[in-house]
Write a protein that holds these residues in place. Structure first.
Motif, PDB file in Angstrom:
ATOM      1  N   PHE A 195      15.004  25.390 -70.540  1.00 43.96           N
ATOM      2  CA  PHE A 195      13.891  25.964 -71.302  1.00 43.96           C
ATOM      3  C   PHE A 195      12.592  25.737 -70.543  1.00 43.96           C
ATOM      4  O   PHE A 195      12.461  24.789 -69.775  1.00 43.96           O
ATOM      5  CB  PHE A 195      13.812  25.375 -72.726  1.00 43.96           C
ATOM      6  N   MET A 196      11.657  26.666 -70.744  1.00 44.66           N
ATOM      7  CA  MET A 196      10.358  26.609 -70.069  1.00 44.66           C
ATOM      8  C   MET A 196       9.386  25.735 -70.852  1.00 44.66           C
ATOM      9  O   MET A 196       9.447  25.659 -72.082  1.00 44.66           O
ATOM     10  CB  MET A 196       9.759  28.012 -69.966  1.00 44.66           C
ATOM     11  N   ILE A 197       8.495  25.087 -70.121  1.00 44.62           N
ATOM     12  CA  ILE A 197       7.369  24.385 -70.748  1.00 44.62           C
ATOM     13  C   ILE A 197       6.144  25.261 -70.536  1.00 44.62           C
ATOM     14  O   ILE A 197       5.697  25.468 -69.395  1.00 44.62           O
ATOM     15  CB  ILE A 197       7.154  22.997 -70.119  1.00 44.62           C
ATOM     16  N   ASP A 198       5.622  25.778 -71.622  1.00 45.19           N
ATOM     17  CA  ASP A 198       4.476  26.676 -71.559  1.00 45.19           C
ATOM     18  C   ASP A 198       3.237  25.887 -71.143  1.00 45.19           C
ATOM     19  O   ASP A 198       2.878  24.894 -71.770  1.00 45.19           O
ATOM     20  CB  ASP A 198       4.249  27.304 -72.932  1.00 45.19           C
ATOM     21  N   PRO A 199       2.552  26.291 -70.036  1.00 47.12           N
ATOM     22  CA  PRO A 199       1.336  25.577 -69.617  1.00 47.12           C
ATOM     23  C   PRO A 199       0.286  25.490 -70.721  1.00 47.12           C
ATOM     24  O   PRO A 199      -0.516  24.545 -70.751  1.00 47.12           O
ATOM     25  CB  PRO A 199       0.831  26.416 -68.439  1.00 47.12           C
ATOM     26  N   ARG A 200       0.326  26.445 -71.646  1.00 46.57           N
ATOM     27  CA  ARG A 200      -0.664  26.414 -72.734  1.00 46.57           C
ATOM     28  C   ARG A 200      -0.398  25.284 -73.732  1.00 46.57           C
ATOM     29  O   ARG A 200      -1.261  24.962 -74.542  1.00 46.57           O
ATOM     30  CB  ARG A 200      -0.666  27.763 -73.459  1.00 46.57           C
ATOM     31  N   SER A 201       0.798  24.688 -73.635  1.00 45.46           N
ATOM     32  CA  SER A 201       1.111  23.582 -74.547  1.00 45.46           C
ATOM     33  C   SER A 201       0.531  22.258 -74.074  1.00 45.46           C
ATOM     34  O   SER A 201       0.647  21.243 -74.759  1.00 45.46           O
ATOM     35  CB  SER A 201       2.629  23.448 -74.702  1.00 45.46           C
ATOM     36  N   VAL A 202      -0.070  22.269 -72.891  1.00 46.04           N
ATOM     37  CA  VAL A 202      -0.662  21.052 -72.320  1.00 46.04           C
ATOM     38  C   VAL A 202      -2.168  21.254 -72.222  1.00 46.04           C
ATOM     39  O   VAL A 202      -2.641  22.311 -71.777  1.00 46.04           O
ATOM     40  CB  VAL A 202      -0.067  20.758 -70.926  1.00 46.04           C
ATOM     41  N   ALA A 203      -2.914  20.253 -72.641  1.00 43.98           N
ATOM     42  CA  ALA A 203      -4.377  20.346 -72.587  1.00 43.98           C
ATOM     43  C   ALA A 203      -4.848  20.471 -71.142  1.00 43.98           C
ATOM     44  O   ALA A 203      -4.451  19.669 -70.289  1.00 43.98           O
ATOM     45  CB  ALA A 203      -4.999  19.125 -73.240  1.00 43.98           C
ATOM     46  N   PRO A 204      -5.673  21.458 -70.803  1.00 44.04           N
ATOM     47  CA  PRO A 204      -6.141  21.615 -69.422  1.00 44.04           C
ATOM     48  C   PRO A 204      -7.092  20.492 -69.041  1.00 44.04           C
ATOM     49  O   PRO A 204      -7.811  19.964 -69.885  1.00 44.04           O
ATOM     50  CB  PRO A 204      -6.850  22.967 -69.445  1.00 44.04           C
ATOM     51  N   PRO A 205      -7.119  20.134 -67.769  1.00 43.13           N
ATOM     52  CA  PRO A 205      -8.047  19.084 -67.328  1.00 43.13           C
ATOM     53  C   PRO A 205      -9.483  19.606 -67.311  1.00 43.13           C
ATOM     54  O   PRO A 205      -9.732  20.820 -67.224  1.00 43.13           O
ATOM     55  CB  PRO A 205      -7.565  18.768 -65.912  1.00 43.13           C
TER      56      PRO A 205
END
Length: 645
Positions: A195-205
């Motif tokens: 399964f993919m981990i959506d980059p939007r699920s992680v707070a951007p730096p």
């Protein structure tokens, strides 16, 4: 320089030096002075040796080949830095050792076999007469830095190795089990769930500070450091700059045409068959059979002889001159009576006639005028280079000397040692040789006039040296910020992926963890090493990790787009029996060739040990014009004995 040498030879200093030399010979003897066991051999393999000039020639060709492959100029220093000298030294040592071992065990091609192979090379044949030309042979070898003796050795080695290889390959076939193992490896299929981990699920730096960017630059210094650049001034002497307005003397055109017209004319050629016969009666019978249209080879075979075929050959290429004269008096399709030649009696049938061609002055005029213009331009260029040299000898610098000679200068650069500008673009007007010379000079240094080939010359001056350094932050800040943000984002994604992978390893299902990640499980079944390249669902990184995993193993990998996946190798399946049997047989020739290559490598390795091969790295560097790594205390100590690998 010559006048300076003569002047020095007449001085009192030279007289003292010569006197000391005479005294040394008187005390120690002339023989002792020259009897030392020093040689310039770079490689020794049994009775064979490769001298410094031979190594330099092969190195230059090797470097030229590397430049053609990379489409980039490679200086001498770069080639050595990349290890090309060491690699070539090892390859030559192995080649010479294998040749020496073949000689030792008695595999030596006969002179007749070598001569036959030599006469198959078209470059050694006179284009007019079609005959083997010894002078042309020596010329072609000389153009490539070879002597007839050296080329003969290379030819013998090639023939000996070819025959040895044929003997080894004939009948060689690996056991079926060898190719079966390879087939299982290639055709086993794997099922992957992920399964993919959506980059939007992680707070951007947050955007980085200048301090963070400076630290990032230092961390990536190897990738970000710009190479050294140099600004050059070049004075070039080229026939193109002087040939446009050069007049052509009609008398010279006529003179050159008269000198060359015999070689320009194309002689008549013929295709014919010559059948040797014992007597006139046999000749009459052969002529009758040929006139009826019988195959000349069959006629010759019935007599126990071999027909001699000449295809599109001039009269001078036929061995028997008397037979040649008679044959060139016949018409196409005509059969001769018995011909008594210098080498015996024969019957000839002419198959085809190609008329000769006489070249007129009008036909060859453009070529002759171009040659005359080129010769005149070369003389003019040489005169300009001499005028420049005289001005330099008088104390003028490059720009001043060029002005006195009436030759323009050009500024090139900044240019790197690879011939590129600051933005990575190719810089016009530079060659690998020019860059090699320019990067061997200090700032303000000027080269002597260099021969660039094709009648061209140049000299170069280093105006400025821009040392390699990191770019200023302001120059790269936008791009560097983007890379820093992506790097930090990947770190955060990797942390999240590791957390999910840990949950899977503890026993949670893919579906449960994927749901927690706000994603869905995808599955790819039946991936094997044959079809993996066509797979678009998984990235190269994911495929490599899937094929390196054990059944049930969890892994994280790059996605096909920006982001990461968490995957699990769910199954590994062996190919079916019928498929495995078919692929096993299909693969046996390839596996056999792989085994043969391994045998060849082992034989070459054994040869180096058998003939006690030695290599001399310091002498190789000296042959290339570089300082030795360390001083040679003795000739023997300089050698590096071959080690078993």
């Amino acid at each position: 320089m010559l006048s300076a040498t003569r002047k020095f030879a007449k001085s009192w200093v030279a007289a003292v030096l010569i006197g000391l030399l005479v005294v040394s010979f008187a005390i120690f003897g002339i023989n002792d002075a020259f009897k030392g066991n020093y040689t310039n051999d770079v490689i020794k393999a049994g009775s064979r040796h490769v001298a410094g000039p031979d190594f330099r020639r092969e190195f230059d060709n090797f470097r030229k080949g590397a430049e053609e492959q990379t489409k980039q100029p490679i200086s001498l220093e770069q080639a050595v830095q990349f290890g090309l000298d060491k690699r070539l030294m090892e390859e030559i040592a192995t080649r010479e050792a294998f040749g020496a071992m073949l000689e030792k065990i008695g595999i030596r091609p006969s002179d007749r076999l070598v001569s036959g192979e030599l006469r198959k090379i078209p470059a050694f044949f006179n284009p007019i007469s079609g005959a083997f030309d010894k002078a042309l042979y020596a010329q072609r070898l000389g153009e490539n830095g070879l002597t007839p003796a050296r080329f003969d050795t290379l030819m013998r080695d090639q023939i000996a190795e070819s025959h040895t290889v044929s003997a080894m390959v004939n009948g060689l076939r690996v056991p079926r089990a060898y190719s079966a193992l390879g087939a299982v490896y290639e055709m086993e299929s794997r099922d992957v769930g992920y399964f993919m981990i959506d980059p939007r699920s992680v707070a951007p730096p947050a955007l980085p500070t200048d301090a963070q960017l400076n630290a990032f630059m230092k961390e990536k210094a190897a990738q970000l450091t710009r190479p050294e650049f140099r600004v050059l001034t070049v004075v070039a002497f080229s026939p193109a700059m002087v040939s446009a307005n050069l007049p052509i003397d009609e008398a010279e055109v006529q003179k050159r045409f008269q000198f060359r017209k015999d070689t320009l004319n194309k002689p008549e050629t013929r295709s014919l068959v010559q059948i040797p016969v014992k007597d006139a009666a046999t000749a009459q019978a052969v002529a009758a059979r040929l006139a009826k249209g019988e195959d000349p080879s069959a006629v010759a075979k019935s007599l126990g002889v071999e027909a001699i075929n000449y295809v599109d050959k001039p009269q001078s290429a036929i061995a028997d001159k008397r037979v040649a004269a008679a044959a060139f008096g016949l018409k196409a399709g005509e059969v001769s009576p018995a011909l008594q030649g210098d080498l015996g009696m024969a019957v000839v049938k002419v198959v085809n006639v190609v008329p000769g061609q006489t070249i007129t002055l009008d036909q060859i005029r453009p070529q002759i005028e171009a040659e005359l213009r080129k010769d005149a331009a070369a003389e003019k260029v040489y005169a300009l280079s001499q005028a420049y040299d005289e001005a330099r000898g008088g104390g003028s610098n490059l720009a001043e000397a060029a002005k006195k000679a009436g030759v323009p200068t050009i500024t090139i650069g900044p240019v790197s040692q690879q011939g590129q500008g600051p933005q990575g673009q190719p810089v016009a007007g530079v060659t690998p040789k020019l860059l090699e010379i320019a990067y061997g000079l200090p700032a303000g240094g000027e080269s002597e006039v260099q021969d660039a080939g094709n009648g061209e010359y140049y000299a170069v001056r280093v105006e400025r040296i821009l040392p390699k350094a990191l770019p200023a932050l302001a120059e790269v800040k936008p791009d560097l910020t983007r890379v820093w943000m992506m790097t930090e984002m990947l770190k955060r994604l990797q942390t999240r992926a590791d957390e999910y992978a840990a949950r899977l390893r503890k026993g949670e299902s893919l579906e449960t963890v994927a749901a927690a990640a706000g994603s869905k499980v995808a599955r790819v079944a039946g991936i094997d090493r044959q079809n993996a390249a066509q797979n678009t669902a998984l990235s190269r990184d994911a495929l490599m990790k899937a094929f390196g995993a054990k059944p049930g193993e969890i892994f994280t990998a790059e996605g096909t787009q920006f982001g990461l996946i968490v995957g699990k190798l769910e199954a590994v399946r062996a190919p079916s029996g019928s498929t495995l049997a078919r692929i096993t047989e299909d693969a046996r020739p390839q596996v056999t060739m792989a085994l043969f290559r391994d045998l060849g490598a082992a034989a070459r390795k054994a040869a180096r040990t058998e003939v006690k091969t030695k290599i001399y790295p310091d002498k190789a560097r000296v042959a290339l014009g570089l300082p030795p790594i360390g001083s040679d205390k003795t000739a023997g100590a300089a050698g590096t004995a071959e080690k078993a690998k």
